[in-house]
Design an enzyme around this catalytic site. Structure first.
Site, short mmCIF file in Angstrom:
data_model
loop_
_atom_site.label_atom_id
_atom_site.label_comp_id
_atom_site.label_asym_id
_atom_site.label_seq_id
_atom_site.Cartn_x
_atom_site.Cartn_y
_atom_site.Cartn_z
N CYS A 1 22.23 -48.44 110.98
CA CYS A 1 20.78 -48.39 111.16
C CYS A 1 20.24 -49.83 111.22
CB CYS A 1 20.14 -47.63 110.01
SG CYS A 1 18.34 -47.46 110.17
N ASP B 1 17.73 -50.86 109.79
CA ASP B 1 17.07 -51.15 108.51
C ASP B 1 17.52 -52.50 107.94
OD1 ASP B 1 16.46 -51.08 105.61
OD2 ASP B 1 15.85 -49.01 106.03
N ARG C 1 17.67 -53.55 105.11
CA ARG C 1 18.36 -53.49 103.81
C ARG C 1 19.84 -53.11 103.94
NH1 ARG C 1 14.13 -49.24 101.57
NH2 ARG C 1 14.57 -48.51 103.68
N HIS D 1 22.48 -44.35 106.02
CA HIS D 1 22.07 -44.73 104.66
C HIS D 1 21.02 -43.76 104.15
CE1 HIS D 1 18.06 -46.69 105.58
NE2 HIS D 1 18.59 -46.66 106.79
N CYS E 1 16.54 -43.46 104.67
CA CYS E 1 16.34 -43.92 106.05
C CYS E 1 14.98 -43.45 106.58
CB CYS E 1 17.47 -43.38 106.94
SG CYS E 1 17.33 -43.94 108.65
CO CO Z 1 17.59 -46.22 108.51
#
Ligand code: CO
Length: 224
Positions: free
Chosen positions: A42, A44, A46, A98, A101
């Protein structure tokens, strides 16, 4: 502007530290790359691929998009997978989702994110496909976690249907496809037990992984 300028000083610091620790690091890497892994994750912020699994530059080829989707019709993802398998000869392809999400949550709750809504139709399809299994989970957090897991498994299935993967397997090239999920709360990735190294394994392994969702799934190499 200060934050932007700081990137350059941080970069100089990183480059000089790396150079001191490994004097040949940049010379070697600029000549070639031999990553063993393709990471499909992803976007993301993080969930940074290299840091989570402690891999140095040169060790993992990376494709990231919102909600770690593998759409065989997506030229971007398709080109990355093809390059990684045909040219870099990576042996392990990881689809890494994850928990927590935002893309999966938007698909689950049908909230609009704008342009990403169209992209997330692919996660919505996973939700529809598994609505019976999601329905029995009482709270939204459990449904969210389960949809994150199911999304990884379905993206593994999509990946294994790509011609480039099927062709590699047909010529006996070693390509192992894995599905994992990362916990923002503990920093750990867990193996969803869906690993496939041939087209015959895809359906039974995906079905078994889905059947075992909700059970503890220790990662390989963990002490438990
Ligand atoms: Co995500």
């Amino acid at each position: 502007m200060e934050r932007f300028a700081r990137l350059f000083s941080q970069n100089r610091h990183w480059a000089s530290t790396t150079q001191k620790q490994h004097p040949e690091f940049f010379n070697e890497l600029s000549a070639q790359q031999h990553p063993d892994f393709l990471w499909i994750g992803c976007s993301d912020s993080r969930v940074p691929a290299n840091q989570i699994v402690e891999l140095a530059p040169g060790e993992v080829f990376v494709h990231r998009n919102i909600a770690n989707v593998v759409d065989p019709a997506d030229l971007n993802c398709g080109a990355v997978v093809q390059y990684a398998i045909d040219h870099l000869k990576v042996e392990h392809v990881l689809v890494v989702g994850h928990y927590g999400c935002g893309g999966v949550q938007a698909a689950l709750c049908e909230t609009s994110l704008g342009l990403a809504d169209q992209w997330l139709e692919r996660v919505d399809r996973v939700k529809q496909q598994h609505r019976e299994c999601l329905k029995v989970l009482r709270d939204q957090k459990s449904q969210h976690d389960r949809l994150c897991e199911l999304n990884v498994i379905e993206q593994v299935r999509n990946l294994c249907s790509m011609q480039v993967v099927l062709d590699a397997w047909a010529r006996d090239q070693v390509v192992m496809v894995h599905g994992c999920i990362y916990g923002l709360e503990d920093g750990l990735i867990r193996d969803l037990g869906v690993s496939c190294k041939s087209s015959e394994e895809v359906e039974p392994h995906c079905a078994a992984a889905i059947a075992h969702l909700g059970e503890p799934h220790p990662s390989p190499g963990s002490s438990k």
